[in-house]
Design a protein around this motif. Structure first.
Motif, short mmCIF file in Angstrom:
data_model
loop_
_atom_site.label_atom_id
_atom_site.label_comp_id
_atom_site.label_asym_id
_atom_site.label_seq_id
_atom_site.Cartn_x
_atom_site.Cartn_y
_atom_site.Cartn_z
N ASN A 134 46.60 37.00 45.38
CA ASN A 134 46.33 38.35 45.85
C ASN A 134 44.82 38.57 45.80
O ASN A 134 44.24 38.74 44.72
CB ASN A 134 47.06 39.36 44.95
CG ASN A 134 46.93 40.78 45.43
OD1 ASN A 134 46.20 41.06 46.37
ND2 ASN A 134 47.63 41.67 44.78
N THR A 135 44.17 38.59 46.96
CA THR A 135 42.70 38.69 47.01
C THR A 135 42.20 40.08 46.61
O THR A 135 41.02 40.23 46.27
CB THR A 135 42.17 38.35 48.42
OG1 THR A 135 42.82 39.17 49.38
CG2 THR A 135 42.43 36.89 48.73
N SER A 136 43.05 41.08 46.60
CA SER A 136 42.61 42.39 46.14
C SER A 136 42.64 42.47 44.61
O SER A 136 42.00 43.35 44.02
CB SER A 136 43.48 43.50 46.74
OG SER A 136 44.81 43.35 46.30
N ARG A 137 43.33 41.53 43.98
CA ARG A 137 43.45 41.56 42.53
C ARG A 137 42.52 40.55 41.85
O ARG A 137 41.99 40.79 40.78
CB ARG A 137 44.89 41.26 42.15
CG ARG A 137 45.17 41.36 40.69
CD ARG A 137 46.65 41.22 40.42
NE ARG A 137 46.87 41.07 39.00
CZ ARG A 137 47.88 40.45 38.46
NH1 ARG A 137 48.80 39.90 39.21
NH2 ARG A 137 47.99 40.36 37.16
N PHE A 138 42.32 39.37 42.48
CA PHE A 138 41.52 38.30 41.89
C PHE A 138 40.15 38.23 42.55
O PHE A 138 40.01 38.46 43.76
CB PHE A 138 42.24 36.95 42.03
CG PHE A 138 43.50 36.89 41.22
CD1 PHE A 138 43.45 36.60 39.87
CD2 PHE A 138 44.72 37.13 41.81
CE1 PHE A 138 44.61 36.55 39.11
CE2 PHE A 138 45.89 37.08 41.07
CZ PHE A 138 45.83 36.79 39.71
N VAL A 139 39.14 37.86 41.75
CA VAL A 139 37.76 37.76 42.23
C VAL A 139 37.20 36.39 41.90
O VAL A 139 37.84 35.61 41.19
CB VAL A 139 36.88 38.86 41.60
CG1 VAL A 139 37.30 40.24 42.06
CG2 VAL A 139 36.88 38.77 40.09
N CYS A 140 36.03 36.11 42.37
CA CYS A 140 35.36 34.84 42.12
C CYS A 140 35.06 34.70 40.63
O CYS A 140 34.55 35.64 40.00
CB CYS A 140 34.06 34.78 42.94
SG CYS A 140 33.07 33.30 42.63
N GLY A 141 35.33 33.52 40.09
CA GLY A 141 35.07 33.28 38.67
C GLY A 141 33.61 33.02 38.38
O GLY A 141 33.18 33.08 37.23
N LYS A 142 32.84 32.75 39.40
CA LYS A 142 31.42 32.43 39.22
C LYS A 142 30.56 33.70 39.27
O LYS A 142 29.72 33.91 38.40
CB LYS A 142 31.00 31.45 40.33
CG LYS A 142 29.64 30.85 40.17
CD LYS A 142 29.43 29.80 41.26
CE LYS A 142 28.06 29.20 41.17
NZ LYS A 142 27.83 28.26 42.27
N CYS A 143 30.78 34.55 40.28
CA CYS A 143 29.91 35.72 40.45
C CYS A 143 30.68 37.04 40.53
O CYS A 143 30.08 38.09 40.73
CB CYS A 143 29.05 35.56 41.70
SG CYS A 143 29.99 35.70 43.22
N ARG A 144 32.00 36.99 40.41
CA ARG A 144 32.87 38.16 40.48
C ARG A 144 32.86 38.83 41.86
O ARG A 144 33.16 40.00 42.00
CB ARG A 144 32.53 39.18 39.40
CG ARG A 144 32.41 38.53 38.03
CD ARG A 144 32.87 39.23 36.80
NE ARG A 144 33.83 40.29 36.84
CZ ARG A 144 35.12 40.16 36.53
NH1 ARG A 144 35.59 38.98 36.24
NH2 ARG A 144 35.92 41.19 36.53
N GLY A 145 32.54 38.03 42.88
CA GLY A 145 32.54 38.54 44.25
C GLY A 145 33.94 38.54 44.86
O GLY A 145 34.89 37.99 44.30
N LYS A 146 34.07 39.13 46.03
CA LYS A 146 35.35 39.25 46.73
C LYS A 146 35.74 37.90 47.35
O LYS A 146 34.90 37.18 47.89
CB LYS A 146 35.23 40.31 47.82
CG LYS A 146 36.51 40.55 48.59
CD LYS A 146 36.38 41.73 49.53
CE LYS A 146 37.57 41.90 50.43
NZ LYS A 146 38.86 41.79 49.85
#
Length: 152
Positions: A134-146
């Protein structure tokens, strides 16, 4: 080979290599997938995967039987019957029982499962996943981006 022939073969192998009788039941279990056979602690029975006999023949079947009989006889004597136990390792070596059965080539291939590739909008970090996320729930682990789905 049917279950009756397998039972006779297990009894013969037990007498020949272990000098002791096999007093329980041995049979083919069609539900076994990843193992050549198994010894059932509660019942004392031995289940064998028929695919290994069909593919590799009688010699591989005898090796699987020897391995399972190591578990059987040690358990019946109250000794260490697990793979890690010293008694098991010594008995398996003495009778020539292999630790692992020879794999069936088409069984060991990993299925080509579809991958989903996600990419971060900010830092372009890519993630390869077997399951959709779910891309609205999870973000990038490196920079917290979408994250966006690049390829499904």
């Amino acid at each position: 080979m049917n279950d009756n022939e397998l039972q006779k073969l297990v009894e013969e192998v037990s007498l020949q290599f272990f000098h002791s009788e096999f007093k329980h039941t041995a049979y083919f279990n069609p539900r076994l997938r990843t193992t050549g056979g198994r010894y059932m602690l509660r019942t004392g029975n031995i289940e064998i995967n028929k695919k290994y006999f069909d593919y590799h023949g009688k010699t591989e079947l005898i090796n699987i039987i020897k391995h399972e009989l190591c578990h059987y006889h040690l358990h019946q004597l109250g000794k260490g019957y697990k793979h890690k136990d010293r008694d098991f390792k010594m008995l398996a070596k003495a009778v020539g029982a292999p630790r692992f059965c020879t794999p069936i080539p088409n069984e060991t291939k990993q299925q080509n499962k579809p991958f989903h590739i996600y990419q971060c909008v900010t830092c372009s970090q890519t993630y390869k996943r077997q399951r959709r996320i779910n891309t609205s729930r999870f973000v990038c682990g490196k920079c917290r981006g979408k994250l966006i789905l690049v390829k499904s």
